[in-house]
Design an enzyme around this catalytic site. Structure first.
Site, PDB file in Angstrom:
ATOM      1  CG  ASN A   3     -57.231 -28.056  -2.439  1.00  0.00           C
ATOM      2  OD1 ASN A   3     -58.524 -28.078  -3.061  1.00  0.00           O
ATOM      3  ND2 ASN A   3     -56.170 -27.936  -3.047  1.00  0.00           N
ATOM      4  CG  HIS A  61     -64.308 -25.254   1.596  1.00  0.00           C
ATOM      5  ND1 HIS A  61     -64.324 -25.603   0.175  1.00  0.00           N
ATOM      6  CD2 HIS A  61     -65.289 -24.340   1.568  1.00  0.00           C
ATOM      7  CE1 HIS A  61     -64.865 -24.556  -0.533  1.00  0.00           C
ATOM      8  NE2 HIS A  61     -65.474 -23.812   0.454  1.00  0.00           N
ATOM      9  CG  ASP A  97     -54.484 -31.218   0.067  1.00  0.00           C
ATOM     10  OD1 ASP A  97     -55.242 -31.405  -1.007  1.00  0.00           O
ATOM     11  OD2 ASP A  97     -53.824 -30.232   0.386  1.00  0.00           O
TER      12      ASP A  97
HETATM   13  C1  BV8 Z   1     -72.958 -22.075   2.230  1.00  0.00           C
HETATM   14  C2  BV8 Z   1     -65.132 -29.711   1.924  1.00  0.00           C
HETATM   15  C3  BV8 Z   1     -74.835 -21.265   3.256  1.00  0.00           C
HETATM   16  C4  BV8 Z   1     -65.854 -31.086   1.789  1.00  0.00           C
HETATM   17  C5  BV8 Z   1     -66.288 -28.263   0.123  1.00  0.00           C
HETATM   18  C6  BV8 Z   1     -74.498 -19.196  -4.587  1.00  0.00           C
HETATM   19  C7  BV8 Z   1     -75.014 -19.806  -5.760  1.00  0.00           C
HETATM   20  C8  BV8 Z   1     -75.241 -21.078  -6.038  1.00  0.00           C
HETATM   21  C9  BV8 Z   1     -74.891 -22.161  -4.904  1.00  0.00           C
HETATM   22  C10 BV8 Z   1     -74.585 -21.610  -3.727  1.00  0.00           C
HETATM   23  C11 BV8 Z   1     -74.273 -20.232  -3.463  1.00  0.00           C
HETATM   24  N1  BV8 Z   1     -74.149 -20.043  -2.066  1.00  0.00           N
HETATM   25  C12 BV8 Z   1     -74.022 -21.244  -1.532  1.00  0.00           C
HETATM   26  C13 BV8 Z   1     -74.320 -22.211  -2.450  1.00  0.00           C
HETATM   27  C14 BV8 Z   1     -74.318 -23.435  -2.270  1.00  0.00           C
HETATM   28  C15 BV8 Z   1     -73.142 -24.325  -2.096  1.00  0.00           C
HETATM   29  C16 BV8 Z   1     -72.322 -24.139  -3.456  1.00  0.00           C
HETATM   30  O1  BV8 Z   1     -71.620 -23.350  -3.942  1.00  0.00           O
HETATM   31  N2  BV8 Z   1     -72.789 -25.323  -4.312  1.00  0.00           N
HETATM   32  C17 BV8 Z   1     -72.296 -25.470  -5.614  1.00  0.00           C
HETATM   33  C18 BV8 Z   1     -71.992 -26.863  -5.921  1.00  0.00           C
HETATM   34  C19 BV8 Z   1     -73.261 -24.905  -6.719  1.00  0.00           C
HETATM   35  N3  BV8 Z   1     -72.028 -23.529  -1.136  1.00  0.00           N
HETATM   36  C20 BV8 Z   1     -72.145 -24.081  -0.014  1.00  0.00           C
HETATM   37  O2  BV8 Z   1     -72.981 -24.854   0.270  1.00  0.00           O
HETATM   38  C21 BV8 Z   1     -71.395 -23.441   1.126  1.00  0.00           C
HETATM   39  N4  BV8 Z   1     -71.821 -23.067   2.252  1.00  0.00           N
HETATM   40  O3  BV8 Z   1     -73.143 -21.592   1.186  1.00  0.00           O
HETATM   41  O4  BV8 Z   1     -73.497 -22.138   3.486  1.00  0.00           O
HETATM   42  C22 BV8 Z   1     -74.903 -20.937   4.523  1.00  0.00           C
HETATM   43  C23 BV8 Z   1     -75.276 -19.570   4.578  1.00  0.00           C
HETATM   44  C24 BV8 Z   1     -75.598 -18.976   5.917  1.00  0.00           C
HETATM   45  C25 BV8 Z   1     -75.899 -19.987   6.970  1.00  0.00           C
HETATM   46  C26 BV8 Z   1     -75.779 -21.356   6.769  1.00  0.00           C
HETATM   47  C27 BV8 Z   1     -75.119 -21.546   5.591  1.00  0.00           C
HETATM   48  C28 BV8 Z   1     -70.181 -24.746   1.525  1.00  0.00           C
HETATM   49  C29 BV8 Z   1     -69.421 -24.986   0.300  1.00  0.00           C
HETATM   50  C30 BV8 Z   1     -68.319 -25.886   1.022  1.00  0.00           C
HETATM   51  C31 BV8 Z   1     -68.578 -27.542   0.695  1.00  0.00           C
HETATM   52  N5  BV8 Z   1     -67.484 -27.988   0.974  1.00  0.00           N
HETATM   53  N6  BV8 Z   1     -65.318 -29.218   0.459  1.00  0.00           N
HETATM   54  C32 BV8 Z   1     -64.908 -32.242   1.177  1.00  0.00           C
HETATM   55  O5  BV8 Z   1     -63.870 -31.871   0.789  1.00  0.00           O
HETATM   56  O6  BV8 Z   1     -65.442 -33.342   1.136  1.00  0.00           O
HETATM   57  S1  BV8 Z   1     -66.402 -27.869  -1.353  1.00  0.00           S
HETATM   58  C33 BV8 Z   1     -65.397 -28.886  -2.350  1.00  0.00           C
HETATM   59  O7  BV8 Z   1     -65.823 -28.734  -3.626  1.00  0.00           O
HETATM   60  C34 BV8 Z   1     -64.050 -28.343  -2.332  1.00  0.00           C
HETATM   61  O8  BV8 Z   1     -63.419 -27.876  -1.144  1.00  0.00           O
HETATM   62  C35 BV8 Z   1     -63.840 -27.445  -3.264  1.00  0.00           C
HETATM   63  O9  BV8 Z   1     -64.185 -25.931  -2.890  1.00  0.00           O
HETATM   64  C36 BV8 Z   1     -65.088 -27.636  -4.207  1.00  0.00           C
HETATM   65  C37 BV8 Z   1     -64.526 -28.379  -5.508  1.00  0.00           C
HETATM   66  O10 BV8 Z   1     -64.024 -27.218  -6.290  1.00  0.00           O
HETATM   67  P1  BV8 Z   1     -62.592 -27.055  -6.710  1.00  0.00           P
HETATM   68  O11 BV8 Z   1     -61.624 -27.135  -5.678  1.00  0.00           O
HETATM   69  O12 BV8 Z   1     -62.522 -26.094  -7.872  1.00  0.00           O
HETATM   70  O13 BV8 Z   1     -62.429 -28.500  -7.690  1.00  0.00           O
HETATM   71  P2  BV8 Z   1     -63.153 -29.264  -8.776  1.00  0.00           P
HETATM   72  O14 BV8 Z   1     -63.102 -30.539  -8.617  1.00  0.00           O
HETATM   73  O15 BV8 Z   1     -64.383 -28.502  -9.106  1.00  0.00           O
HETATM   74  O16 BV8 Z   1     -62.455 -28.470 -10.198  1.00  0.00           O
HETATM   75  C38 BV8 Z   1     -60.928 -29.020 -10.248  1.00  0.00           C
HETATM   76  C39 BV8 Z   1     -60.173 -28.005 -11.349  1.00  0.00           C
HETATM   77  O17 BV8 Z   1     -59.157 -28.256 -11.289  1.00  0.00           O
HETATM   78  C40 BV8 Z   1     -60.903 -28.134 -12.615  1.00  0.00           C
HETATM   79  O18 BV8 Z   1     -61.217 -26.718 -13.174  1.00  0.00           O
HETATM   80  C41 BV8 Z   1     -59.925 -28.795 -13.384  1.00  0.00           C
HETATM   81  O19 BV8 Z   1     -59.778 -28.268 -14.929  1.00  0.00           O
HETATM   82  C42 BV8 Z   1     -58.655 -28.081 -12.610  1.00  0.00           C
HETATM   83  N7  BV8 Z   1     -57.467 -29.020 -12.603  1.00  0.00           N
HETATM   84  C43 BV8 Z   1     -57.312 -30.544 -12.990  1.00  0.00           C
HETATM   85  N8  BV8 Z   1     -56.049 -30.891 -12.724  1.00  0.00           N
HETATM   86  C44 BV8 Z   1     -55.066 -29.693 -12.676  1.00  0.00           C
HETATM   87  C45 BV8 Z   1     -56.128 -28.635 -12.574  1.00  0.00           C
HETATM   88  N9  BV8 Z   1     -55.717 -27.331 -12.443  1.00  0.00           N
HETATM   89  C46 BV8 Z   1     -54.252 -27.137 -12.373  1.00  0.00           C
HETATM   90  N10 BV8 Z   1     -53.509 -28.271 -12.436  1.00  0.00           N
HETATM   91  C47 BV8 Z   1     -53.928 -29.387 -12.634  1.00  0.00           C
HETATM   92  N11 BV8 Z   1     -53.170 -30.378 -12.888  1.00  0.00           N
END
Ligand code: BV8
Length: 270
Positions: free
Chosen positions: A114, A131, A116
């Site tokens: 997060n 992040h 935040d």
């Molecule tokens: C990189 C900042 C490479 C921005 C964010 C391997 C495989 C596949 C893809 C990749 C891989 N390696 C890299 C990638 C690409 C990519 C990636 O993972 N893509 C995904 C979409 C497939 N990763 C990257 O690009 C990373 N960088 O790999 O660089 C590199 C290597 C060498 C040299 C140069 C570069 C960078 C990733 C970071 C991106 N930035 N955030 C912003 O905030 O605006 S990511 C952002 O999304 C968040 O920070 C967080 O990480 C992510 C969201 O995920 P969650 O936090 O899990 O939230 P989400 O909304 O998905 O889910 C919410 C969950 O909460 C749900 O499960 C829900 O059920 C639950 N929930 C809801 N209510 C509640 C609850 N749980 C408890 N209580 C509740 N009340």
């Protein structure tokens, strides 16, 4: 993996794990801030950004293509975060961290995806902001960080039109950007390495409010697997991590975490 609902009695094994843990790492995601009113990444964008997914907006390409649109999205999110409060889930982790700090050799590390500051505002130290931080800014060209005044938004009223990012006061060339990790960008090595080291030393790992869809953060809990460290997932829904955890407690973290600490006799102990 055992799946449990928040309405169920917390099983003795889980209570024992929480009560006896001394070196705990908690990986959190957007879900832990949901009950505070911070939208998760899965939620559709509204207003100026309704045509985009969060993944599309959180990229260098989107910023270069339309700096004002992306800049306004981040300033508006920053204002919303400033306008809401940490919830019982954040506070439970801060309490547990304090309790373990009083125990010989005890510690609890928070590593969050997060951007935040709700963990800190609940009184917890955060080991890794994997992040970045939405309230920190740097120049997109020279990289110099700079303190900026709070955003001009109230965090609720959708901005009518985009506002331009300011120019860097150091190089006077570049535009300011949030000090955030965008998709395709590297994570801050210090935060990632510290989080990895903590998981390698942990005796309990929790994955709270994360879908486990974004790498490499989502792989961190797996570092514990190879050492047989128990993993507890707290999430109302199944996630990419569910098949790998020992216990999945289905419920909102603002309810589950206080319940776990209560059952383990950690909350309510002076
Ligand atoms: C990189 C900042 C490479 C921005 C964010 C391997 C495989 C596949 C893809 C990749 C891989 N390696 C890299 C990638 C690409 C990519 C990636 O993972 N893509 C995904 C979409 C497939 N990763 C990257 O690009 C990373 N960088 O790999 O660089 C590199 C290597 C060498 C040299 C140069 C570069 C960078 C990733 C970071 C991106 N930035 N955030 C912003 O905030 O605006 S990511 C952002 O999304 C968040 O920070 C967080 O990480 C992510 C969201 O995920 P969650 O936090 O899990 O939230 P989400 O909304 O998905 O889910 C919410 C969950 O909460 C749900 O499960 C829900 O059920 C639950 N929930 C809801 N209510 C509640 C609850 N749980 C408890 N209580 C509740 N009340």
């Amino acid at each position: 993996m055992r799946e449990l609902s928040v309405s169920e009695e917390v099983p003795d094994e889980v209570v024992a794990l929480v009560r006896e843990a001394r070196r705990v790492v908690v990986l959190t995601g957007a879900g832990i801030s949901a009950e505070s009113g911070v939208p998760t990444f899965r939620e559709v964008q509204t207003g100026l950004w309704e045509r985009f997914s969060a993944e599309e907006l959180a990229t260098v390409e989107a910023y270069e293509n339309d700096p004002a649109l992306v800049w306004t999205w981040y300033r508006w999110r920053q204002a919303l975060i400033a306008a809401v409060e940490p919830n019982a889930g954040h506070r439970a982790l801060a309490l547990w961290q304090q309790r373990l700090a009083d125990v010989d050799g005890g510690w609890l590390a928070v590593s969050t995806q997060n951007v935040d500051d709700l963990h800190e505002r609940a009184g917890a130290d955060v080991l890794g902001h994997l992040h970045g931080r939405i309230a920190a800014h740097r120049c997109a060209d020279c990289g110099e960080p700079d303190e900026l005044p709070p955003p001009e938004f109230d965090g609720f009223t959708a901005p009518p039109e985009p506002v331009d990012p300011p120019f860097c006061t150091h190089c006077e060339e570049g535009l300011m950007r949030p000090d955030i990790v965008w998709f395709g960008e590297m994570l801050p090595a210090s935060d990632f390495d510290a989080s990895s080291a903590a998981i390698r030393a942990a005796d309990l790992v929790l994955a709270v409010g994360t879908s486990g869809m974004v790498q490499p953060a989502a792989s961190l809990p797996l570092l514990g697997l190879e050492r047989g460290v128990p993993i507890i997932e707290v999430n109302p829904q199944e996630t990419e991590l569910t098949d790998l955890v020992d216990f999945a407690i289905r419920g909102p973290s603002g309810e589950v975490l206080p319940q776990l600490l209560q059952a383990a006799g950690i909350a309510g102990r002076r």
